[in-house]
Design a protein around this motif. Structure first.
Motif: not given
Length: 922
Positions: A545-574
């Motif tokens: 299933g590819g890399l599973f990104v799990l956030g233990t808390e929402r950050h104050e900035s949505r960008r930081i959450d998006n950066q964390l999510r962005g580590r998974s699913g690169r170049q069409g990977d699941p």
């Protein structure tokens, strides 16, 4: 409703704009066969052809398709990488001075080569701004292959370069540098006394990598060059002891703004405690004489109540080290200002370092706005699009991915409390770990990382913890975070700076497993074996299933959450991402839904039960937007106040440049002398007053102190109709005659040099004192709000008046120095070493303050730290180096004698940073 319908039918404005760029992409693609048919020499010759066409008046936009086609073909031949169509779109966006938002893994480094090449053709210089010196050096070498192939020069600015090397690097067609180095070089250039020592060229075009990190996250903290002040350690310790006796009911705190204030009872208690400690003058805390004590009391309260150990800072090697709130990294060398860091040091009982006085300062907003054309690229910018346009006038353009994103982003899960949440997280991790799916866990603090680690130990899950305590191992941990069964807990770092490659990172495995093997067939065979193992493991990870990104808390900035999510699913990977939240999370507790919502959650949720809904996710996003808006207000306030100083800074720096560039400043000196005569006369003999009302004694005293003159004022007064203009004219003639006598033995060249030196030294000394005054003014001007006045407007008015007064003082001091000094030709006496000064601003990715390295570019050049009227000539080489000591190399290090940055690539060619290789601590 109609807006959504139109968007579905016609696409968003962003989609339409990106689609419109497809015409240019088609032109570039149509040229590809022609470029492929060219020989290497013919392809290289295109650069000279483009330069000639631009010199003849052709616009860069006109040659864009052909230039981009040339770069793409050169890249294929040199690096084996061919720009995708979406990368061409990104290059066009950068050339147009906009922000290219491209998902993580889409190849932004290669995108920059297109706009860099096109804009470098004019020969005015292009700056590529990176977030640390390692990336600057890496990208300059990596992408420099393309530029060198096409006949362009490439420079890189890293710490420890000598002056000549810096000048050469800035003179290159394309220069890679960190934001810190660029900003500090600008400030240092404007502290030098000779134009030939200045390293930077006029600003032209800059591309900012990780533009959201540099121009948003770091924009709240200005770049500051400072020097030490008096030691007040005993005062900090004494005030800290008082604060520890103040109880919670004695103050009110605001966690949103991190402000704290004493109640009326608290003030009375503080007064008694301070009086008993002998720190209070009189009995009233808010008397003028106790201003300094009030300031230290406020900072000590903030340090003890609002700043938490292992969240905001850690104590390491008898030092308080700040933890970056965005990345979770240690920020060695970075210190809080206005005495806050000293207050925290007193709280923790470690050695207290003295405060520093500002010598030069600028914000990133005002620095980067000096570029006529500025662009940027990042994976997360859309949420801050309004700020980018308001502050920098840059539009954000979202570029589609080359391959559709396959990652699944699940709804957030909500729990009643932290214990339930962490138990659920540990259980989810154990389940995914059983099937071998790699997991990247994002936390918001060291404390939460270590708490989760305890839960995973109970579940028997093997894992790595990546936070500020394991900073040195960061790259190695993250590089292998995509392997089968890998569980990595990261404190708001999410692998930034190092790719998470599914199946593992080949380069790091070679370094770790084959580093001891010499070059040869045996090593080559081992490398091939590793490649095969990684390819097989990658397929197993994809099946899981590819890399599973799990956030233990929402950050104050949505960008930081998006950066964390962005580590998974690169170049069409699941991939998969999911966030776990609870009512005790800081975001929900401070900014989240009201208490009614919390009561409903507590009442209706059983222990260990979770709920998830789009409504709850929307509520969290609303809370994040509130925080982002507040943070934007903070940054906007920073730039509004700095705009006031920026206008004054431009005037001072322009005057410095004119003095350095001018062949003869005698006319300026003469005008200053005449203005000072005018000021002295009219200060003691006001306009419209009678001679008998004049302050003759004051006039005599001023003439003696400022001009070293003792004219017969009393005799002049006996004459009839002695007016102010006549008096002024006589004093001017006397002062001119006196000066001619003093310099009769000096040749014109020497006298010109002396005048420049006096002007620059006086200008720098008074500018430094002016900055200190403005710092103090800014700290208290908010009190004007109680009088129904706008603090910013008050600051502008006060700052303008202070600036006008400073210019008057400069004129008078220059005149006084010129008129009262004795001039003789002699061998120059050696000057004392410059006092230490400190440059402060943090590297956002490594958490290190690179400006604390010993910087050869500053040696013997920063003379504004000298007292006024000392000649800058003859400064001892090595004086004025930065306050951090160089790190001793381990025994047997063949490069120990070289001045190498800790973050620079090791000269042995291993590909590792110097600090991880021969520069490692022994």
């Amino acid at each position: 409703m109609f807006g959504n319908l139109a968007k579905n039918l016609f696409g968003s404005s962003n989609d339409r704009y990106v689609k419109s760029l497809g015409k240019i992409v088609n032109q570039i693609n149509a040229l590809e066969p022609d470029m492929q048919a060219l020989s290497d020499d013919e392809l290289k010759a295109k650069t000279g052809e483009f330069r000639e066409r631009v010199a003849n008046g052709e616009a860069l936009d006109a040659i864009l398709p052909e230039a981009f086609a040339v770069v793409r073909e050169a890249s294929v031949r040199v690096t084996g990488m061919r720009h995708f169509d979406v990368q061409l779109i990104g290059g066009i966006v950068l050339h147009r001075g906009e922000i290219s938002e491209m998902r993580t893994g889409e190849g932004k480094t290669l995108v920059a080569t297109l706009a860099c090449y096109l804009n470098a053709i004019e020969g005015k210089g292009v700056h590529v701004v990176t977030v640390n010196d390692y990336l600057a050096a890496r990208d300059a070498e990596w992408m420099g292959q393309i530029y060198r192939f096409l006949g362009l020069t490439t420079g890189v600015i890293v710490p420890n370069l000598q002056e000549e090397e810096r000048i050469a690097a800035y003179a290159a067609d394309i220069t890679y540098a960190t934001n810190n180095e660029l900003g500090f070089d600008y400030l240092r250039d404007n502290m030098k006394h000779d134009r030939s020592q200045m390293v930077q060229r006029p600003f032209n075009f800059a591309i900012v990598d990780e533009v959201d990190s540099i121009l948003i996250d770091e924009a709240r903290t200005p770049l500051i060059i400072s020097g030490p002040t008096d030691d007040k350690s005993e005062l900090y310790v004494a005030v800290n002891e008082v604060v520890q006796k103040i109880e919670e009911e004695d103050y009110e705190k605001d966690e949103k703004t991190r402000n704290i204030s004493l109640t009326e009872d608290g003030i009375e208690k503080a007064e008694r405690l301070l009086e008993a400690a002998g720190l209070l003058v009189g009995t009233n805390l808010y008397d003028y004489e106790n201003t300094q004590v009030v300031h230290h009391l406020d900072q000590a309260l903030k340090a003890n109540v609002m700043f938490k150990r292992d969240t905001d800072y850690i104590v390491k090697d008898d030092k308080v080290v700040i933890i970056d709130e965005f990345t979770g990294r240690m920020m060695d060398g970075r210190r809080w200002s206005n005495g806050l860091h000293q207050a925290v040091e007193a709280k923790e009982g470690v050695a207290i370092k003295p405060e520093n006085q500002t010598l030069a300062s600028i914000t990133f907003q005002n620095y980067f706005r000096m570029y006529p054309k500025l662009s940027g690229m990042t994976g997360t910018a859309a949420t801050e699009a309004a700020e980018f346009f308001d502050i920098y006038k840059m539009n954000v353009v979202s570029i589609p991915t080359n391959v559709p994103v396959q990652r699944i982003d699940e709804e957030d899960e909500f729990y009643k409390n932290t214990q339930d949440k962490f138990q659920a997280i540990a259980k989810a991790i154990a389940e995914k770990n059983e099937i071998g799916q790699p997991i990247l866990v994002g936390t918001v603090s060291i404390e939460k990382s270590e708490l989760l680690s305890e839960y995973l130990n109970q579940e028997g899950v093997k894992h790595e913890v990546l936070n500020a305590r394991q900073h040195e191992r960061e790259a190695h941990i993250v590089a292998q975070a995509g392997r089968i069964g890998a569980v990595t807990i990261a404190t708001n770092m999410a692998g930034r700076g190092t790719d998470i490659q599914l199946g593992g990172n080949l380069d790091f495995r070679i370094e770790d497993e084959l580093g001891h093997m010499p070059e040869g067939p045996e090593r080559d065979a081992a490398v091939e074996k590793l490649k095969a193992e990684i390819a097989e493991e990658k397929q197993r990870v994809l099946d899981a299933g590819g890399l599973f990104v799990l956030g233990t808390e929402r950050h104050e900035s949505r960008r930081i959450d998006n950066q964390l999510r962005g580590r998974s699913g690169r170049q069409g990977d699941p991939g998969l991402s999911r966030f776990y939240l609870c009512l005790e999370d800081d975001l929900l507790r401070i900014f989240g839904p009201d208490t009614l919502f919390a009561k409903m959650m507590n009442k209706n949720l059983a222990d260990g039960e979770a709920i998830g809904s789009k409504w709850l996710s929307k509520a969290i996003e609303t809370a994040q937007k509130k925080v982002e808006a507040r943070n934007y207000d903070v940054r906007k306030q920073v730039v509004e106040y700095d705009d006031v100083m920026n206008d004054q800074r431009k005037v001072i720096y322009e005057q410095r440049a004119e003095i350095m560039d001018g062949e003869d400043v005698s006319e300026d000196i003469e005008n200053m002398r005449l203005d000072t005569v005018n000021a002295v006369v009219y200060r003691n003999c006001p306009v419209g007053s009678y001679p008998e009302q004049w302050d003759v004694d004051g006039l005599k005293k001023d003439l003696d102190e400022v001009f070293a003159l003792s004219p017969d004022i009393d005799g002049w007064m006996e004459e009839d109709a002695l007016a102010q203009d006549v008096l002024e004219e006589r004093i001017s003639e006397l002062s001119e005659g006196s000066l001619k006598e003093k310099i009769a033995n000096l040749d014109d060249e020497l006298w010109g040099s002396i005048q420049k030196s006096i002007m620059l030294q006086t200008l720098d000394h008074n500018w430094k004192e002016h900055l200190s005054t403005l710092d103090a003014l800014r700290q208290v001007v908010f009190l004007r709000a109680y009088a129904q006045k706008t603090p910013l407007n008050e600051y502008k008015q006060e700052a303008f008046g202070l600036f006008e007064r400073m210019l008057e003082v400069i004129r008078e001091e220059v005149t006084k120095t010129v008129m009262t000094s004795e001039y003789r030709v002699a061998e120059p006496e050696p000057l004392p070493d410059l006092p230490d000064f400190l440059t402060t601003h943090i590297d956002p990715l490594t958490g290190e303050d690179n400006s604390n390295d010993i910087d050869g570019g500053t040696r013997g050049t920063v003379s504004s730290a000298l007292p006024p009227r000392q000649s800058p000539a003859g400064v001892v080489p090595g004086a004025g180096v930065l306050t951090a000591d160089p790190v001793d190399a381990s025994e047997g290090n063949p490069y120990a004698h070289m001045n190498i940055s800790r973050n620079a690539p090791c000269p042995c060619g291993s590909g590792r940073k110097y600090k991880h290789c021969h520069g490692a601590l022994g």
